[in-house]
Write an enzyme that holds these catalytic residues in place. Structure first.
Site, PDB file in Angstrom:
ATOM      1  N   LYS A 264       0.801  -1.225   0.000  1.00  0.00           N
ATOM      2  CA  LYS A 264       0.000   0.000   0.000  1.00  0.00           C
ATOM      3  C   LYS A 264       0.835   1.277   0.000  1.00  0.00           C
ATOM      4  CE  LYS A 264      -4.345  -1.461   0.142  1.00  0.00           C
ATOM      5  NZ  LYS A 264      -5.381  -1.041  -0.819  1.00  0.00           N
TER       6      LYS A 264
ATOM      7  N   SER B 279       0.786 -10.013  -0.755  1.00  0.00           N
ATOM      8  CA  SER B 279       0.567  -8.568  -0.742  1.00  0.00           C
ATOM      9  C   SER B 279       0.780  -7.910   0.606  1.00  0.00           C
ATOM     10  CB  SER B 279      -0.845  -8.251  -1.249  1.00  0.00           C
ATOM     11  OG  SER B 279      -1.810  -8.909  -0.456  1.00  0.00           O
TER      12      SER B 279
END
Length: 409
Positions: free
Chosen positions: A61, A311
């Site tokens: 992110k 992720s």
């Protein structure tokens, strides 16, 4: 691309992602690509893990958040930014803002895990706890933006965020030029859209496979309908991909560049997390383990070399404990059963001796004496055992029945 402008989707290009990569030099880490012998043996081809769980703030992110905030006009930076998130996006916005000298306010749900709240504050953000579900938190952040003029930083629905996430795709091509399949978790779609744009612009032959949790799978019906549709009340342990509606901006890119979106069960997610921890020695959150879950669910359907994008790794320790137990049960390595024994001295020792012979590790034992279904001389014993797999579970149950015990379940 001039960062900070809302450019039409059809004009997002590889050069935009390359520009984001230059911007992120010295900010985001080039995360490792680690081979997995176990997954490779299942797939029958090399499988590599893209370790964004080892990125700064513990997830990808940071990439999109930094590109988005760096592209703001001076007056927008002066007004500050605001975001809503239960974890990964919160930390990405907080660190990006700190590095760029921009004040950040982050709204988080009241029940957000304390380690994530503490990390977001340590990165310099003003954290405000509001609402018990993310929708309430999101509404509060948007209201704050209207009242103060702060710029709302969306977690996935903006071109700058997408090209920032797309830098993961460029790194994969640099680290594994021969890659044939990339598997990536999908929530709102920003990461899959960015990777698809970057990779397909260079290697259109590479297959991009998105993965969603069965209980929060908005993309399959949306792709079938040709437009984003809402999944009411999404439910999954994988909060990083627990999104009820695809983003408008990434949806078109996913349509164009992602070849397939699969779904995985909660059992597969917990088994994948356990595998990452045990075999790869990597702490991965459920959303980050979703590509591995897809590989475990249907390993022979992937052409290698395969890159699975881990992720994120921001998992609350209490949730991790529950997931690991669930993963062990799903893998047949954790057995819970109840049985009735005589309520007399030495009965429990006799039972445990049977379990010792079949090499089952007893984790917990509890007694029930007050059930009206029990006889006066009976007691119900509940056992929690660590086993070696499904075959061993059957062996344990068989040994107990052979010894005369009634196994209730």
């Amino acid at each position: 691309m001039t960062f900070g402008t809302r450019r039409p989707l059809h004009r997002l290009m590889l050069d935009d992602v390359r520009g984001a990569q230059k911007m992120l030099a010295g900010v985001a880490r080039t995360t490792a690509l680690e081979g997995s012998r176990h997954l490779s043996s299942l797939v029958g081809a090399p499988v590599l893990l893209k370790c964004e769980n080892l990125q700064r703030t513990g997830s990808f992110k940071l990439r999109g958040a930094y590109v988005r905030i760096a592209g703001l006009r001076p007056e927008e930076k002066a007004a500050g930014v605001v975001a809503a998130s239960a974890g990964n996006h919160a930390q990405g916005v907080a660190l990006a803002s700190q590095l760029l000298g921009v004040h950040a306010t982050v709204f988080m749900p009241v029940g957000a895990p304390l380690p994530k709240v503490a990390a977001t504050r340590e990165y310099g953000a003003d954290v405000r706890l509001h609402g018990h579900v993310v929708d309430e938190t999101l509404a509060a952040a948007q209201e704050y933006a209207r009242e103060t003029g702060a710029v709302f930083i969306h977690p996935f629905d903006h071109p700058d965020v997408i090209v920032g996430q797309g830098t993961v795709g460029l790194e994969i091509l640099e680290q594994c030029p021969e890659v044939r399949t990339i598997v990536v978790g999908v929530g709102g779609g920003g990461l899959a859209a960015g990777i698809g744009l970057a990779v397909k612009s260079v290697r259109p032959d590479v297959r991009i496979v998105g993965v969603q949790a069965e209980g929060a799978a908005a993309y399959p019906p949306s792709l079938a309908a040709g437009h984003p549709v809402v999944v009411d009340s999404p439910v999954t342990m994988a909060d990083g991909i627990k999104v009820g509606r695809p983003g408008d901006v990434p949806f078109g890119l996913v349509q164009e560049y992602v070849d397939e979106v699969r779904t995985v069960s909660e059992d597969a997610l917990s088994s994948a997390l356990l595998l990452c921890l045990e075999r790869a020695k990597l702490v991965v959150e459920p959303a980050g383990a979703s590509p591995v879950a897809a590989l475990l669910s249907d390993p022979e359907s992937f052409r290698g070399p395969v890159v699975a994008v881990l992720s994120g790794g921001n998992v609350d320790p209490l949730l991790l404990q529950r997931i690991l137990r669930h993963g062990m049960a799903a893998a047949g390595r954790y057995l819970s059963l109840r049985l009735r024994v005589a309520d007399r001295p030495g009965a429990l020792a006799t039972l445990l001796a049977v379990l010792t012979v079949v090499d089952a590790n007893v984790l917990d034992v509890s007694h029930v004496r007050t059930d009206p279904r029990l006889g006066l001389t009976e007691v119900e014993v509940e056992l929690h055992l660590e086993t070696k797999g499904p075959e061993h579970c059957r062996e344990v149950e068989g040994a107990l029945r052979e010894a005369g015990y009634t196994v209730l379940g």
